[in-house]
Design an enzyme around this catalytic site. Structure first.
Site, PDB file in Angstrom:
ATOM      1  N   ARG A 126      -3.681 -11.055  -2.037  1.00  0.00           N
ATOM      2  CA  ARG A 126      -4.213 -10.005  -2.921  1.00  0.00           C
ATOM      3  C   ARG A 126      -5.671  -9.724  -2.655  1.00  0.00           C
ATOM      4  O   ARG A 126      -6.215  -8.736  -3.143  1.00  0.00           O
ATOM      5  CB  ARG A 126      -4.116 -10.448  -4.376  1.00  0.00           C
ATOM      6  CG  ARG A 126      -2.722 -10.728  -4.775  1.00  0.00           C
ATOM      7  CD  ARG A 126      -2.742 -11.299  -6.156  1.00  0.00           C
ATOM      8  NE  ARG A 126      -1.414 -11.827  -6.405  1.00  0.00           N
ATOM      9  CZ  ARG A 126      -0.953 -12.131  -7.606  1.00  0.00           C
ATOM     10  NH1 ARG A 126      -1.715 -11.966  -8.650  1.00  0.00           N
ATOM     11  NH2 ARG A 126       0.246 -12.598  -7.748  1.00  0.00           N
ATOM     12  N   ARG A 179       4.848   0.446   0.959  1.00  0.00           N
ATOM     13  CA  ARG A 179       3.637  -0.100   1.581  1.00  0.00           C
ATOM     14  C   ARG A 179       3.949  -0.347   3.040  1.00  0.00           C
ATOM     15  O   ARG A 179       4.855  -1.098   3.369  1.00  0.00           O
ATOM     16  CB  ARG A 179       3.216  -1.403   0.901  1.00  0.00           C
ATOM     17  CG  ARG A 179       1.766  -1.772   1.227  1.00  0.00           C
ATOM     18  CD  ARG A 179       1.381  -3.104   0.636  1.00  0.00           C
ATOM     19  NE  ARG A 179       1.774  -4.179   1.520  1.00  0.00           N
ATOM     20  CZ  ARG A 179       2.000  -5.435   1.129  1.00  0.00           C
ATOM     21  NH1 ARG A 179       1.871  -5.783  -0.138  1.00  0.00           N
ATOM     22  NH2 ARG A 179       2.351  -6.347   1.994  1.00  0.00           N
ATOM     23  N   GLU A 216       7.215  -2.580   3.456  1.00  0.00           N
ATOM     24  CA  GLU A 216       7.470  -3.206   2.148  1.00  0.00           C
ATOM     25  C   GLU A 216       7.997  -2.165   1.175  1.00  0.00           C
ATOM     26  O   GLU A 216       7.230  -1.393   0.604  1.00  0.00           O
ATOM     27  CB  GLU A 216       6.163  -3.783   1.600  1.00  0.00           C
ATOM     28  CG  GLU A 216       5.780  -5.134   2.173  1.00  0.00           C
ATOM     29  CD  GLU A 216       6.327  -6.268   1.323  1.00  0.00           C
ATOM     30  OE1 GLU A 216       7.271  -6.030   0.544  1.00  0.00           O
ATOM     31  OE2 GLU A 216       5.817  -7.389   1.449  1.00  0.00           O
TER      32      GLU A 216
HETATM   33  N1  LIG Z   1       2.547 -12.029  14.591  1.00  0.00           N
HETATM   34  C1  LIG Z   1       1.591 -12.296  13.684  1.00  0.00           C
HETATM   35  N2  LIG Z   1       0.291 -12.409  14.072  1.00  0.00           N
HETATM   36  C2  LIG Z   1      -0.672 -12.705  13.178  1.00  0.00           C
HETATM   37  N3  LIG Z   1      -0.443 -12.886  11.858  1.00  0.00           N
HETATM   38  C3  LIG Z   1       0.814 -12.778  11.422  1.00  0.00           C
HETATM   39  C4  LIG Z   1       1.897 -12.476  12.307  1.00  0.00           C
HETATM   40  N4  LIG Z   1       3.033 -12.432  11.573  1.00  0.00           N
HETATM   41  C5  LIG Z   1       2.680 -12.689  10.304  1.00  0.00           C
HETATM   42  N5  LIG Z   1       1.348 -12.896  10.200  1.00  0.00           N
HETATM   43  C6  LIG Z   1       0.576 -13.191   8.973  1.00  0.00           C
HETATM   44  O1  LIG Z   1       1.482 -13.614   7.971  1.00  0.00           O
HETATM   45  C7  LIG Z   1       1.550 -12.650   6.916  1.00  0.00           C
HETATM   46  C8  LIG Z   1       2.978 -12.510   6.418  1.00  0.00           C
HETATM   47  O2  LIG Z   1       3.838 -12.060   7.445  1.00  0.00           O
HETATM   48  P1  LIG Z   1       4.793 -10.818   7.283  1.00  0.00           P
HETATM   49  O3  LIG Z   1       5.473 -10.577   8.572  1.00  0.00           O
HETATM   50  O4  LIG Z   1       4.045  -9.675   6.699  1.00  0.00           O
HETATM   51  O5  LIG Z   1       5.902 -11.342   6.259  1.00  0.00           O
HETATM   52  P2  LIG Z   1       5.918 -11.517   4.664  1.00  0.00           P
HETATM   53  O6  LIG Z   1       4.743 -10.771   4.096  1.00  0.00           O
HETATM   54  O7  LIG Z   1       7.205 -10.890   4.268  1.00  0.00           O
HETATM   55  O8  LIG Z   1       5.868 -12.974   4.437  1.00  0.00           O
HETATM   56  C9  LIG Z   1       0.968 -11.380   7.506  1.00  0.00           C
HETATM   57  O9  LIG Z   1       0.394 -10.577   6.482  1.00  0.00           O
HETATM   58  C10 LIG Z   1      -0.089 -11.918   8.467  1.00  0.00           C
HETATM   59  O10 LIG Z   1      -1.281 -12.292   7.774  1.00  0.00           O
HETATM   60 MG   LIG Z   2       3.807  -9.051   4.684  1.00  0.00          MG
END
Ligand SMILES: Nc1ncnc2c1ncn2[C@@H]1O[C@H](COP(=O)(O)OP(=O)(O)O)[C@@H](O)[C@H]1O
Ligand SMILES: [Mg+2]
Length: 269
Positions: free
Chosen positions: A196, A226, A243
């Site tokens: 957040r 989002r 999202e």
């Molecule tokens: N390939 C990546 N490289 C860098 N950071 C990542 C990567 N995948 C995820 N993250 C980090 O983890 C967070 C959560 O991953 P995300 O794919 O958005 O799934 P969720 O929000 O559903 O858990 C992202 O907002 C980012 O900060």
């Molecule tokens: Mg995410």
């Protein structure tokens, strides 16, 4: 006066700090909002003009139950976002079919590509749950295999260090209209922080262009969307996540955001 359910997963004292601003903006737009827990058997969903999914942050371990709930609600009133959207959006395999630039992803524990650093996560997740960053290829394969053994589908990606420098950009759209955008904090590694914590940001033209292509690919009206974007090492924008189920909307970061959401809800009623 319309009456809408604001759907959450917890007790009124829980940690959804957007409910206050959302509900007061709804009231100003002539919509009475009542907070309901999605799994409350006593809730009378048919009595609402619309049921708005918001902080249902516990569906990850109960996805089938959640989707059955969504189908039930959609059969008696308007569900926002619509049921087919929730069905496809709660499993990140939707990224494979998007037809737009996304983060390169390997969908199994076998034959991992050679990347300097890996992120391993399940396709059904939120808030970076069960998501690990590692530089060790064998460790990444093990983590992915453990997800497979638990009956989940792994996503293995290169770690994009731009999440620490430029930062991930999230664009918020209400009923298809741009409301605001934020720069988010990195959620993996030593500087990991509460998602957040974010700052308002003006999105770049190429980010707006990609986000609007993502929206155009969804054949349903969306009360809220989002679009989370990163940049690949070559600089081109790519989707990390869309999202459409339970996004935090950063309503407290932009003074007009809650009113924008209320106006969108009004239009869709
Ligand atoms: N390939 C990546 N490289 C860098 N950071 C990542 C990567 N995948 C995820 N993250 C980090 O983890 C967070 C959560 O991953 P995300 O794919 O958005 O799934 P969720 O929000 O559903 O858990 C992202 O907002 C980012 O900060
Ligand atoms: Mg995410």
């Amino acid at each position: 006066m319309s009456i809408c359910a604001y759907v959450t997963y917890e007790d009124p004292e829980g940690d959804d700090d957007e409910r206050g601003p959302a509900l007061s903006a709804w009231r100003e737009a002539g919509i009475e909002g009542r907070v309901e827990r999605w799994d409350d058997p006593a809730a009378d969903w048919a009595s609402y003009d619309a049921v708005v999914v918001r902080s249902v942050w516990d569906y990850i371990a109960r996805r089938q139950e959640f989707l059955e709930w969504a189908r039930r609600v959609a059969s008696v009133t308007r569900l926002m976002n619509p049921c087919p959207v929730l069905e496809s959006n709660t499993d990140k395999t939707y990224l494979r079919e998007l037809g737009l630039p996304t983060v390169p992803t390997h969908w199994s524990s076998r034959d991992l590509p050679d990347w300097p650093e890996y992120v391993v996560k399940p396709t059904v997740s939120g808030g970076a749950r069960d998501t690990t960053r590692t530089a060790d290829r064998d460790r990444a394969a093990e983590l992915a295999a453990a997800l497979e053994a638990a009956g989940r589908t792994p996503m293995v990606q290169p770690y994009l260090d731009m999440v620490e420098s430029e930062g991930e950009t999230s664009l918020l759209y209400f009923n298809g209209r741009f409301s605001h955008a934020v720069r988010r904090v990195p959620m993996l590694g030593p500087d990991a922080a509460d998602g957040r914590r974010a700052r308002l940001r003006t999105p770049a033209a190429d980010q707006v262009e990609l986000a609007e292509k993502v929206l155009a690919a969804v054949p349903h009206p969306l009360l809220y969307a989002r679009i989370d974007l990163v940049r690949l090492p070559g600089g081109e924008p790519a989707v990390i996540e869309v999202e459409l189920t339970e996004p935090y909307l950063y309503l407290r970061h932009e003074p007009r955001a809650a009113a924008n959401l209320a106006a969108a809800l009004r239009e869709l009623l």
